[in-house]
Design a protein around this motif. Structure first.
Motif, PDB file in Angstrom:
ATOM      1  N   LEU A  22      12.176  46.901  57.634  1.00 41.53           N
ATOM      2  CA  LEU A  22      12.558  46.916  56.237  1.00 41.53           C
ATOM      3  C   LEU A  22      11.579  47.665  55.382  1.00 41.53           C
ATOM      4  O   LEU A  22      10.392  47.567  55.527  1.00 41.53           O
ATOM      5  CB  LEU A  22      12.643  45.484  55.762  1.00 41.53           C
ATOM      6  N   SER A  23      12.084  48.399  54.430  1.00 40.81           N
ATOM      7  CA  SER A  23      11.252  49.131  53.491  1.00 40.81           C
ATOM      8  C   SER A  23      12.168  50.000  52.674  1.00 40.81           C
ATOM      9  O   SER A  23      12.055  51.203  52.631  1.00 40.81           O
ATOM     10  CB  SER A  23      10.266  49.961  54.282  1.00 40.81           C
ATOM     11  N   ALA A  24      13.146  49.371  52.039  1.00 32.70           N
ATOM     12  CA  ALA A  24      14.146  50.114  51.318  1.00 32.70           C
ATOM     13  C   ALA A  24      13.527  50.963  50.265  1.00 32.70           C
ATOM     14  O   ALA A  24      12.546  50.612  49.687  1.00 32.70           O
ATOM     15  CB  ALA A  24      15.103  49.142  50.666  1.00 32.70           C
ATOM     16  N   CYS A  25      14.110  52.128  50.019  1.00 34.00           N
ATOM     17  CA  CYS A  25      13.468  52.987  49.061  1.00 34.00           C
ATOM     18  C   CYS A  25      14.469  53.826  48.338  1.00 34.00           C
ATOM     19  O   CYS A  25      15.559  54.040  48.776  1.00 34.00           O
ATOM     20  CB  CYS A  25      12.470  53.860  49.777  1.00 34.00           C
ATOM     21  N   ALA A 379      12.235  51.300  45.187  1.00 33.32           N
ATOM     22  CA  ALA A 379      13.293  50.767  46.045  1.00 33.32           C
ATOM     23  C   ALA A 379      14.533  50.424  45.245  1.00 33.32           C
ATOM     24  O   ALA A 379      14.443  49.966  44.103  1.00 33.32           O
ATOM     25  CB  ALA A 379      12.793  49.520  46.770  1.00 33.32           C
ATOM     26  N   THR A 380      15.700  50.633  45.848  1.00 31.46           N
ATOM     27  CA  THR A 380      16.967  50.225  45.238  1.00 31.46           C
ATOM     28  C   THR A 380      17.827  49.422  46.207  1.00 31.46           C
ATOM     29  O   THR A 380      18.864  48.895  45.813  1.00 31.46           O
ATOM     30  CB  THR A 380      17.791  51.460  44.784  1.00 31.46           C
ATOM     31  N   THR A 381      17.419  49.344  47.457  1.00 33.05           N
ATOM     32  CA  THR A 381      18.183  48.637  48.483  1.00 33.05           C
ATOM     33  C   THR A 381      17.275  47.643  49.196  1.00 33.05           C
ATOM     34  O   THR A 381      16.055  47.688  49.063  1.00 33.05           O
ATOM     35  CB  THR A 381      18.738  49.625  49.527  1.00 33.05           C
ATOM     36  N   ILE A 382      17.864  46.755  49.947  1.00 37.44           N
ATOM     37  CA  ILE A 382      17.078  45.808  50.752  1.00 37.44           C
ATOM     38  C   ILE A 382      16.591  46.482  52.025  1.00 37.44           C
ATOM     39  O   ILE A 382      15.433  46.359  52.400  1.00 37.44           O
ATOM     40  CB  ILE A 382      17.913  44.558  51.069  1.00 37.44           C
ATOM     41  N   ASP A 394      22.416  52.950  44.737  1.00 41.13           N
ATOM     42  CA  ASP A 394      21.578  52.555  43.593  1.00 41.13           C
ATOM     43  C   ASP A 394      22.487  51.929  42.534  1.00 41.13           C
ATOM     44  O   ASP A 394      23.029  52.610  41.675  1.00 41.13           O
ATOM     45  CB  ASP A 394      20.850  53.775  43.040  1.00 41.13           C
ATOM     46  N   LEU A 395      22.669  50.609  42.622  1.00 40.77           N
ATOM     47  CA  LEU A 395      23.617  49.921  41.752  1.00 40.77           C
ATOM     48  C   LEU A 395      23.129  49.729  40.328  1.00 40.77           C
ATOM     49  O   LEU A 395      23.940  49.521  39.414  1.00 40.77           O
ATOM     50  CB  LEU A 395      23.958  48.545  42.337  1.00 40.77           C
ATOM     51  N   TYR A 396      21.813  49.812  40.108  1.00 40.04           N
ATOM     52  CA  TYR A 396      21.277  49.448  38.793  1.00 40.04           C
ATOM     53  C   TYR A 396      20.513  50.575  38.111  1.00 40.04           C
ATOM     54  O   TYR A 396      19.699  50.344  37.216  1.00 40.04           O
ATOM     55  CB  TYR A 396      20.410  48.193  38.927  1.00 40.04           C
ATOM     56  N   VAL A 548      15.377  41.706  43.059  1.00 37.16           N
ATOM     57  CA  VAL A 548      15.049  43.029  42.536  1.00 37.16           C
ATOM     58  C   VAL A 548      14.238  43.764  43.597  1.00 37.16           C
ATOM     59  O   VAL A 548      13.064  43.435  43.822  1.00 37.16           O
ATOM     60  CB  VAL A 548      14.216  42.951  41.240  1.00 37.16           C
ATOM     61  N   PRO A 549      14.804  44.734  44.306  1.00 41.64           N
ATOM     62  CA  PRO A 549      13.986  45.548  45.214  1.00 41.64           C
ATOM     63  C   PRO A 549      12.991  46.342  44.371  1.00 41.64           C
ATOM     64  O   PRO A 549      13.378  46.999  43.402  1.00 41.64           O
ATOM     65  CB  PRO A 549      15.005  46.476  45.889  1.00 41.64           C
ATOM     66  N   ASP A 550      11.729  46.267  44.697  1.00 42.23           N
ATOM     67  CA  ASP A 550      10.709  46.868  43.855  1.00 42.23           C
ATOM     68  C   ASP A 550      10.186  48.183  44.444  1.00 42.23           C
ATOM     69  O   ASP A 550      10.366  49.240  43.858  1.00 42.23           O
ATOM     70  CB  ASP A 550       9.561  45.865  43.660  1.00 42.23           C
ATOM     71  N   TYR A 551       9.551  48.113  45.620  1.00 44.17           N
ATOM     72  CA  TYR A 551       8.981  49.348  46.168  1.00 44.17           C
ATOM     73  C   TYR A 551       8.755  49.235  47.671  1.00 44.17           C
ATOM     74  O   TYR A 551       8.766  48.156  48.242  1.00 44.17           O
ATOM     75  CB  TYR A 551       7.663  49.690  45.479  1.00 44.17           C
TER      76      TYR A 551
END
Length: 584
Positions: A22-25, A379-382, A394-396, A548-551
């Motif tokens: 994991l490391s969504a970006c 990050a925008t995803t899990i 990127d939903l938000y 909230v996916p952050d980074y």
């Protein structure tokens, strides 16, 4: 903020290390420095399974390494847990590699690649019945720190004690999968778990469902072996018995932990670990600026120091990373962790409120506080781009407005009738965490929230946020797959089946459609189809906005000038302690 529960690293052009996790970006704005690695452009990697020959010791010698001396550390905090059954935080996993061994483990090659091999087992296991039955044969000559042999009773006891009531913090995969595990209460009343079969030096596990990745699961520190005779139950957490090349020499909780040689460890049985230093002295209580300044000064024992957790302080990133001499003493590594902020679903039940939090999130400002693009990507995803199953979305609106959109957030909050919504936010006690917490508070209050920040002791942080009756609405956390697939992200963190004290579904998301989707994806045998399903699960969860996916982190570990062979352990996502040596 915090170190993730698990981190698998991936191969990069800066420091190669294979695996996926994991490391969504999304799109943290790229630095003009071409030497900064990119999470979003990194390749998806997988850890191969090695042969029986790969599992045979001794571990390959490190070129130029010398024996003797002491390796020190400069880190922020001590470990909350050392009992294998309770280990699920990456720092705990990292620090116990020299003293604990498991049935399987990860072997590092000279190029930073990683292979799954047998650790105390002769190989990485034999699978039958499509993955419902797994067998492992134990090597000869493996001894505990008191000179006694590793017994098959120890192997059985290690697994059976996972079901004891005092075990609340570690991974739950094996407990979930073992036949009869749903009713078993542990070995302390004299009862055995029938689905563990012992024949000579071979242990066989019978599972409720096919798990072709069971041998990867057993490589986790949480499944390291425990000595039955010396099992002190809850007290084992403070002083585990060693099977690796080192044992605990002394411990001053909160201040220091010293490893000395385990004279009964035989390198011929160990394909994974080298043992060059005479001892390790881990020192705790150092904030990032303090440790970085000592690394820069490079005096006395600090010349022989490295860190498990502490990276280059954000305030010193420019100084260190633009100085060619200092930068030579920095291990830079793309990390597959996604740091995120779970939203407590039992307290914040309105999806519009949760979406407003996502819209208002100050991604770019927080990245600046962390030290800029050389330390992270947004990050925008899990799932991470390096994790099998990743799908970009990127939903938000983070890509278009990385600094957040307080106006849109406030409008959504007003629509929900929740202007002035109170949010209690938990974060760890550190200088940098305080700065980020202030920025988050300011940004969310600009969007119409009322924010209360609460510092939580960093040693016990995950224990506290892991309680289902905690008093927090958001908390800093992070996750990497426990092994390379979507299941080890979505089941532990987002399945309603994994809600409970000490579990890692911090948001306490229990959505029937998400639970169903996770269960369905886990049963897909075709790898490509399964990966597609995991990407769909990611989007499905983010539409509910429980997080909230952050980074995604880019690690920068600095070390002293006399620490040799500072390389990355991809399987355990940390500096490879058992590959270091003290230069003469």
């Amino acid at each position: 903020m915090s170190f993730s529960r698990r981190n698998f690293l991936i191969a990069t052009g800066v420091a190669a290390a294979s695996t996926t996790v994991l490391s969504a970006c999304s799109s943290g704005k790229s630095s003009t420095d071409k030497n900064i690695p990119s999470v979003s452009k990194a390749k998806t990697m997988n850890i191969p399974v090695g042969t029986k020959a790969d599992s045979a010791g001794p571990a390959p010698e490190v070129t130029g390494a010398v024996k003797g001396g002491t390796i020190y550390s400069l880190d922020q905090f001590d470990m909350d847990h050392l009992d294998p059954a309770q280990i699920y935080v990456s720092t705990e996993q990292a620090i116990t590699r020299p003293i604990l061994r498991g049935l399987t483990g990860y072997k590092i090659d000279e190029k930073g690649g990683c292979t799954l091999v047998g650790d105390v087992a002769t190989d990485a296991g034999t699978m039958k019945d499509g993955g419902k039955t797994w067998s492992f044969t134990i090597k000869d000559g493996i001894k505990w720190e008191d000179g006694s042999d590793l017994s098959m009773d120890d192997v059985r006891h290690t697994v059976e004690r996972l079901f004891a009531s005092f075990v609340t913090e570690g991974p739950r995969y094996v407990q979930q999968w073992m036949v009869g595990g749903d009713k078993y209460k542990g070995p302390y009343d004299g009862k055995k778990l029938a689905s563990i079969e012992i024949s000579g030096k071979t242990v066989t596990f019978h599972l409720t469902e096919p798990r072709t990745d069971f041998n990867y699961t057993l490589a986790m520190a949480g499944y390291s072996l425990v000595n039955k005779k010396h099992d002190t139950k809850e007290k084992y957490d403070k002083r585990p018995f060693a099977l690796g090349p080192y044992k605990i020499g002394s411990r001053d909780i909160g201040k220091s932990l010293t490893y000395v040689r385990n004279d009964h460890w035989d390198p011929k049985t160990d394909a994974i670990r080298n043992a060059y230093p005479d001892q390790y002295v881990f020192q705790f209580g150092f904030e990032l600026v303090a440790s970085t300044d000592r690394y820069v000064a490079d005096k006395g024992n600090d010349q022989y120091a490295m860190s498990i957790f502490n990276e280059v302080a954000p305030e010193r990133v420019a100084q260190v990373m633009t100085n060619a001499t200092l930068k030579k003493r920095v291990l830079t590594q793309v990390d597959t962790v996604t740091y995120y902020w779970p939203i407590n679903m039992t307290r914040i039940k309105d999806v519009k409120v949760r979406k407003a939090i996502n819209l208002a999130w100050p991604h770019q400002q927080l990245q600046t506080i962390r030290g800029g693009a050389s330390t992270s990507e947004l990050a925008t995803t899990i799932l991470s781009p390096v994790t099998p199953g990743y799908q970009k979305f990127d939903l938000y609106g983070t890509d278009k407005k990385p600094g957040g959109d307080p106006a849109a957030a406030k409008a959504l909050l007003k629509e929900a009738g929740k202007i002035g919504q109170k949010l209690v936010i938990a974060y760890q006690q550190s200088d940098n965490a305080v700065k980020q917490a202030v920025q988050i508070k300011n940004s969310l209050e600009a969007a119409g929230f009322q924010v209360v920040n609460k510092q939580v002791d960093k040693t016990t942080f995950y224990t506290q946020i892991g309680k289902i009756d905690n008093d927090f609405d958001l908390f800093a956390a992070g996750w990497s797959p426990d092994w390379p697939n979507g299941y080890s992200v979505f089941y532990p963190c987002w399945s309603g089946k994994n809600i409970g004290d000490g579990r890692s579904n911090y948001a306490q998301l229990n959505d029937p459609s998400v639970n169903k989707a996770i269960d369905a994806a886990a049963k897909i045998a075709d790898v490509e189809a399964a990966n597609k399903a995991w990407g769909a699960v990611d989007r499905q969860i983010m539409e509910l906005a429980p997080v909230v996916p952050d980074y995604h982190s880019i690690r920068n570990w600095m070390h002293g000038s006399k620490v040799g062979n500072v390389v990355y352990d991809a399987g355990n996502t940390c500096v490879a302690l058992c590959k270091l040596y003290a230069m003469k």
